[in-house]
Design an enzyme around this catalytic site. Structure first.
Site, short mmCIF file in Angstrom:
data_model
loop_
_atom_site.label_atom_id
_atom_site.label_comp_id
_atom_site.label_asym_id
_atom_site.label_seq_id
_atom_site.Cartn_x
_atom_site.Cartn_y
_atom_site.Cartn_z
N GLU A 21 0.83 -1.21 0.00
CA GLU A 21 0.00 0.00 0.00
C GLU A 21 0.86 1.26 0.00
O GLU A 21 2.06 1.21 0.31
CB GLU A 21 -0.92 0.01 1.22
CG GLU A 21 -0.18 0.09 2.53
CD GLU A 21 -1.10 0.39 3.70
OE1 GLU A 21 -1.55 1.55 3.79
OE2 GLU A 21 -1.35 -0.50 4.52
N LYS A 81 -5.90 10.53 1.37
CA LYS A 81 -5.89 9.17 1.94
C LYS A 81 -7.25 8.56 1.61
O LYS A 81 -8.28 9.06 2.05
CB LYS A 81 -5.69 9.24 3.45
CG LYS A 81 -5.77 7.88 4.15
CD LYS A 81 -5.75 8.05 5.66
CE LYS A 81 -5.92 6.71 6.36
NZ LYS A 81 -6.02 6.86 7.83
N VAL A 101 -5.79 0.10 3.10
CA VAL A 101 -5.95 -1.35 2.93
C VAL A 101 -7.08 -1.68 1.97
O VAL A 101 -6.92 -2.49 1.05
CB VAL A 101 -6.19 -2.02 4.31
CG1 VAL A 101 -6.59 -3.49 4.13
CG2 VAL A 101 -4.94 -1.93 5.17
N ASP A 130 -17.67 4.56 14.06
CA ASP A 130 -16.73 4.74 12.96
C ASP A 130 -16.10 3.38 12.65
O ASP A 130 -15.32 2.86 13.43
CB ASP A 130 -15.64 5.75 13.36
CG ASP A 130 -14.69 6.09 12.21
OD1 ASP A 130 -14.80 5.45 11.15
OD2 ASP A 130 -13.84 6.98 12.38
N SER A 132 -14.06 1.10 9.72
CA SER A 132 -13.23 1.21 8.53
C SER A 132 -13.79 0.44 7.35
O SER A 132 -14.37 -0.65 7.50
CB SER A 132 -11.82 0.71 8.86
OG SER A 132 -11.03 0.60 7.69
N GLN A 133 -13.55 0.98 6.15
CA GLN A 133 -13.88 0.28 4.92
C GLN A 133 -13.06 -1.00 4.75
O GLN A 133 -13.44 -1.88 3.97
CB GLN A 133 -13.62 1.17 3.70
CG GLN A 133 -14.49 2.40 3.59
CD GLN A 133 -14.12 3.23 2.36
OE1 GLN A 133 -14.16 2.74 1.24
NE2 GLN A 133 -13.73 4.46 2.59
N ASP A 134 -11.96 -1.09 5.47
CA ASP A 134 -11.10 -2.28 5.35
C ASP A 134 -11.89 -3.56 5.59
O ASP A 134 -11.71 -4.56 4.89
CB ASP A 134 -9.95 -2.21 6.36
CG ASP A 134 -8.97 -1.08 6.08
OD1 ASP A 134 -9.13 -0.40 5.05
OD2 ASP A 134 -8.05 -0.89 6.89
N LYS A 151 -4.79 -2.05 14.51
CA LYS A 151 -4.11 -0.99 15.25
C LYS A 151 -4.65 -0.94 16.68
O LYS A 151 -5.84 -1.11 16.91
CB LYS A 151 -4.30 0.35 14.54
CG LYS A 151 -3.74 0.37 13.12
CD LYS A 151 -4.04 1.68 12.43
CE LYS A 151 -3.44 1.72 11.03
NZ LYS A 151 -4.12 0.83 10.08
#
Length: 296
Positions: A21, A81, A101, A130, A132-134, A151
């Site tokens: 990435e 980003k 990602v 919230d 993540s799209q990951d 993380k």
């Protein structure tokens, strides 16, 4: 989409390729560590007999296999980003962007690349809703994702639960517990473990042959010598989170701020750990890419 000649030749010649990435370069590491690390990771892959394919977007062109010059040009163009959903906007508006990602996974899949090495995946954030799209991308794209877990700034329990809800297959590499970035291993037990890259390759092959869509997430803990105690990291994170609240930083801007601020507060120890876990993940990803070729 532009696939570099080196990557195109490797794919056509059945040579193993590993996707990398660009967000870690643009937003995850400070300059000049970011550029140096990007170069180092590519050199490591090449030394292992694998072709690296750093993915990013430069002035509206998706590039699979960025050159060093293209990486520098992207950084100079104040890159956004982005996750998967922002790809059309960036391409249509001819902007530059570093792929997270989710975006890297989608582009890797479109390019025919099966293995992707990253640092830590996104997940469910602490506090306001919230996600993540990951995670949602991992439910769709058939790619092996090698990561040091999620993380530590995230809600680890909820992240693991979301991975299960979205039917993402997760295996621990030589570990029975889910890893968390700098801290090593969490207290959360994994259902499945593997001991070598051949086992990972067989699982991914079976997944594709059965038509079960989605990623295979390989949870690869940071090497023990670079682990930073959870209590220490949490102290840095809490201070950085408080600063985010005070400064009105939210959404996708939280993670890069936290990573940068935590590195400052730890006198560079988290930065060192971040680079080492990236190197560790690239080595395993290369082994998996090679194992997949022996099955074909």
């Amino acid at each position: 989409m532009i696939i570099s000649q080196k990557v195109k030749k490797a794919l056509e010649s059945n040579v193993p390729v590993v996707a990398l990435e660009s967000t870690v370069i643009a937003h995850g590491l400070p300059y000049p560590n970011n550029v140096e690390t990007a170069k180092l990771l590519e050199e490591m892959a090449l030394n292992l007999g694998v072709v690296p394919a750093t993915i990013g977007i430069l002035k509206g062109e998706i590039i699979v296999g960025m050159t060093h010059e293209q990486i520098l040009e992207m950084l100079e163009d104040n890159p956004l980003k982005i996750g998967t959903r922002e790809i059309p906007y960036v391409v249509g508006m001819k902007k530059s962007a570093a792929t997270t990602v989710s975006a890297t996974m989608r582009i890797a899949k479109l390019s025919g690349i099966d293995v992707f090495a990253t640092g830590g995946i996104g997940g469910v954030h602490v506090g306001d809703w919230d996600v993540s799209q990951d995670i949602t991308e991992m439910a769709k794209s058939d790619v092996v994702v090698v990561s040091a877990g999620c993380k530590s700034i995230l809600d680890v329990r909820k992240t693991i639960e979301f991975l299960e809800t979205f039917q993402v297959t997760v295996v621990g590499y030589k570990t029975e517990r889910f890893p968390i970035f700098y801290e090593g291993l969490s207290d959360y037990k994994l259902d499945h473990t593997v001991d070598n890259s051949d086992e990972i390759a067989r699982i991914f092959k079976a997944k594709k042959e059965l038509g079960i869509e989605g990623a295979l997430l390989v949870a690869n803990p940071i090497p023990n010598e670079y682990v930073i105690p959870e209590s220490e990291v949490q102290g840095y994170i809490q201070q950085a989170l408080n600063e985010c609240f005070e400064k009105g930083i939210s959404g996708k801007y939280v993670t890069p701020y936290l990573l940068s601020r935590v590195a400052q507060l730890s006198n560079g120890r988290t930065l060192k750990a971040n680079i080492e876990l990236l190197k560790n993940n690239v080595v395993l990803a290369c082994q998996i890419a090679k194992s997949l070729k022996t099955l074909n």
